[in-house]
Write a protein that holds these residues in place. Structure first.
Motif, mmCIF file in Angstrom:
data_model
loop_
_atom_site.group_PDB
_atom_site.id
_atom_site.type_symbol
_atom_site.label_atom_id
_atom_site.label_comp_id
_atom_site.label_asym_id
_atom_site.label_seq_id
_atom_site.Cartn_x
_atom_site.Cartn_y
_atom_site.Cartn_z
ATOM 1 N N MET A 1 0.834 -1.193 0.000
ATOM 2 C CA MET A 1 0.000 0.000 0.000
ATOM 3 C C MET A 1 0.870 1.245 0.000
ATOM 4 N N VAL A 2 0.236 2.391 -0.217
ATOM 5 C CA VAL A 2 0.922 3.678 -0.136
ATOM 6 C C VAL A 2 0.191 4.561 0.862
ATOM 7 N N SER A 3 0.880 5.562 1.359
ATOM 8 C CA SER A 3 0.275 6.581 2.208
ATOM 9 C C SER A 3 0.736 7.935 1.712
ATOM 10 N N LEU A 4 -0.220 8.762 1.328
ATOM 11 C CA LEU A 4 0.108 10.078 0.793
ATOM 12 C C LEU A 4 0.134 11.157 1.863
ATOM 13 N N ASP A 5 -0.321 10.829 3.050
ATOM 14 C CA ASP A 5 -0.389 11.819 4.129
ATOM 15 C C ASP A 5 0.489 11.356 5.285
ATOM 16 N N VAL A 6 1.606 12.030 5.471
ATOM 17 C CA VAL A 6 2.562 11.599 6.493
ATOM 18 C C VAL A 6 1.957 11.655 7.892
ATOM 19 N N THR A 7 0.966 12.521 8.100
ATOM 20 C CA THR A 7 0.391 12.660 9.432
ATOM 21 C C THR A 7 -0.444 11.453 9.841
ATOM 22 N N ILE A 8 -0.925 10.672 8.886
ATOM 23 C CA ILE A 8 -1.734 9.494 9.217
ATOM 24 C C ILE A 8 -1.123 8.216 8.650
ATOM 25 N N ALA A 9 0.155 8.262 8.268
ATOM 26 C CA ALA A 9 0.813 7.070 7.740
ATOM 27 C C ALA A 9 0.817 5.939 8.762
ATOM 28 N N ALA A 10 0.973 6.270 10.032
ATOM 29 C CA ALA A 10 0.971 5.231 11.065
ATOM 30 C C ALA A 10 -0.389 4.550 11.142
ATOM 31 N N ARG A 11 -1.458 5.316 10.947
ATOM 32 C CA ARG A 11 -2.797 4.716 10.940
ATOM 33 C C ARG A 11 -2.962 3.780 9.748
ATOM 34 N N HIS A 12 -2.419 4.197 8.597
ATOM 35 C CA HIS A 12 -2.468 3.329 7.426
ATOM 36 C C HIS A 12 -1.699 2.037 7.689
ATOM 37 N N ALA A 13 -0.556 2.157 8.364
ATOM 38 C CA ALA A 13 0.233 0.964 8.670
ATOM 39 C C ALA A 13 -0.541 0.028 9.592
ATOM 40 N N THR A 14 -1.257 0.592 10.556
ATOM 41 C CA THR A 14 -2.081 -0.226 11.449
ATOM 42 C C THR A 14 -3.176 -0.937 10.669
ATOM 43 N N ALA A 15 -3.796 -0.213 9.726
ATOM 44 C CA ALA A 15 -4.823 -0.828 8.884
ATOM 45 C C ALA A 15 -4.226 -1.950 8.036
ATOM 46 N N LEU A 16 -2.999 -1.746 7.563
ATOM 47 C CA LEU A 16 -2.326 -2.781 6.774
ATOM 48 C C LEU A 16 -2.128 -4.046 7.604
ATOM 49 N N LEU A 17 -1.763 -3.889 8.870
ATOM 50 C CA LEU A 17 -1.582 -5.057 9.736
ATOM 51 C C LEU A 17 -2.880 -5.852 9.871
ATOM 52 N N GLU A 18 -4.014 -5.145 9.946
ATOM 53 C CA GLU A 18 -5.306 -5.830 10.041
ATOM 54 C C GLU A 18 -5.607 -6.598 8.760
ATOM 55 N N VAL A 19 -5.272 -5.995 7.621
ATOM 56 C CA VAL A 19 -5.492 -6.668 6.336
ATOM 57 C C VAL A 19 -4.643 -7.940 6.260
ATOM 58 N N ILE A 20 -3.382 -7.818 6.676
ATOM 59 C CA ILE A 20 -2.482 -8.983 6.645
ATOM 60 C C ILE A 20 -2.988 -10.076 7.582
ATOM 61 N N LYS A 21 -3.469 -9.676 8.754
ATOM 62 C CA LYS A 21 -3.989 -10.653 9.717
ATOM 63 C C LYS A 21 -5.192 -11.391 9.146
ATOM 64 N N ASP A 22 -6.123 -10.645 8.524
ATOM 65 C CA ASP A 22 -7.306 -11.274 7.938
ATOM 66 C C ASP A 22 -6.918 -12.193 6.780
ATOM 67 N N ARG A 23 -5.945 -11.762 5.979
ATOM 68 C CA ARG A 23 -5.500 -12.572 4.848
ATOM 69 C C ARG A 23 -4.857 -13.867 5.338
ATOM 70 N N SER A 24 -4.106 -13.772 6.421
ATOM 71 C CA SER A 24 -3.462 -14.958 6.974
ATOM 72 C C SER A 24 -4.499 -15.952 7.504
ATOM 73 N N LYS A 25 -5.537 -15.452 8.172
ATOM 74 C CA LYS A 25 -6.599 -16.318 8.681
ATOM 75 C C LYS A 25 -7.317 -17.017 7.539
ATOM 76 N N LEU A 26 -7.557 -16.265 6.461
ATOM 77 C CA LEU A 26 -8.250 -16.840 5.310
ATOM 78 C C LEU A 26 -7.419 -17.952 4.679
ATOM 79 N N ASN A 27 -6.115 -17.724 4.565
ATOM 80 C CA ASN A 27 -5.236 -18.754 3.993
ATOM 81 C C ASN A 27 -5.176 -19.997 4.868
ATOM 82 N N ASN A 28 -5.155 -19.797 6.178
ATOM 83 C CA ASN A 28 -5.122 -20.939 7.102
ATOM 84 C C ASN A 28 -6.407 -21.770 7.033
#
Length: 301
Positions: free
Chosen positions: A271-298
């Motif tokens: 993913m990308v983040s165009l707003d440095v002030t909320i990039a950390a929030r985007h990273a947190t959202a990315l972790l949730e996406v990865i977690k859900d994807r991992s559960k689906l694969n399992n």
């Protein structure tokens, strides 16, 4: 990381319905006329309302306006130019004194970071590339700006309600000479409670050794130029291959992300983040996406 993304939410305003009256018993398109109430309002009732309600409210609003907070100071292009001159000058403490003055005038911390320090660092870099200042001068100037940035970091508490257990590796893309934006992004990650390792201008060998030895949830690259973008794709592939976290998330930020919306897909980032002030929030959202994807694969196994 840089200053936003297909992953951002676009919020639209409310749509107000037309053709209906707000007056009970009224409907259709005829405008409501206040003159219809003339017979029901006496002169004495009008004067009482004026004295007891309207005039006191006007007086209170007038007093609040006189005693209210001063308008916030927004750093301008002239402020940026002046800070650059101070950073290149002979007075080591002059940049800090200038910024303190703007803060006293009401400039917010985010405005100082994003509208003053970051543009000043970019201008120093442009002056160096244009050969109008030498390397020694730009080094002194940027170091003074970094001291200001560290001062803000020391004054700003962490928001530990964020993603306190997550860790991020933040680096510049290969070939990038501008790392100040990376440190600004790191400041917002730090405020959100992330554990950070900052690697400006690190080589691929450096980065792969880091991810092989330490656990990182996310790796973020600041991409400020189009030099060696093919190398960035190879770097991301190498990180994924060597990382002890097989679900490592990779995100991009920086000027080139704005100019090339499809950059993330072309280099293998998540993913990308165009707003440095909320990039950390985007990273947190990315972790949730990865977690859900991992559960689906399992579940599919």
């Amino acid at each position: 990381m840089g200053d936003e993304s297909d992953h951002q939410l676009s919020v639209t305003g409310r749509v107000r319905a037309h053709g209906q009256s707000d007056i009970p018993g009224q409907s259709g398109g005829d405008p409501f006329s206040p003159w219809r109430l003339r017979d029901t309002i006496t002169a004495s009732a009008m004067m009482h309302s004026l004295k007891s309600k309207i005039l006191p409210r006007l007086a209170l609003a007038f007093r609040s306006g006189l005693g209210g907070a001063a308008p916030r100071c927004e750093p301008s292009a002239e402020h940026v130019a002046h800070l650059v001159n101070l950073a290149l000058g002979t007075e080591d403490h002059a940049p800090a004194a200038f910024v303190a003055g703007l803060r006293a005038q009401g400039a917010s911390e985010d405005a100082i970071l994003l509208q003053l320090l970051a543009p000043a660092a970019r201008r120093l870099g442009s002056m160096w590339e244009a050969d109008t200042i030498d390397f020694a001068s730009v080094t002194i100037g940027v170091s003074r700006l970094q001291r200001l940035l560290h001062h803000f970091a020391a004054q700003s508490p962490n928001d530990t309600g964020g993603c306190a257990a997550a860790s991020a590796l933040l680096a510049t893309a290969p070939g990038d000479q501008h790392s100040f934006g990376l440190f600004i992004a790191a400041e917002y990650f730090r405020r959100a409670g992330w554990h950070l390792h900052i690697a400006p201008m690190a080589t691929r060998r450096d980065l792969t050794a880091l991810v092989a030895e330490q656990w990182f949830d996310v790796a973020g690259f600041s991409v400020s130029s189009d030099r060696r973008l093919d190398d960035l794709a190879d770097d991301i592939t190498a990180l994924r291959q060597h990382s002890c976290n097989r679900q490592l998330g990779v995100m991009l930020g920086g000027q080139m992300v704005r100019e090339r919306p499809g950059l993330a897909a072309s280099v293998g980032a998540d993913m990308v983040s165009l707003d440095v002030t909320i990039a950390a929030r985007h990273a947190t959202a990315l972790l949730e996406v990865i977690k859900d994807r991992s559960k689906l694969n399992n579940n599919k196994r």
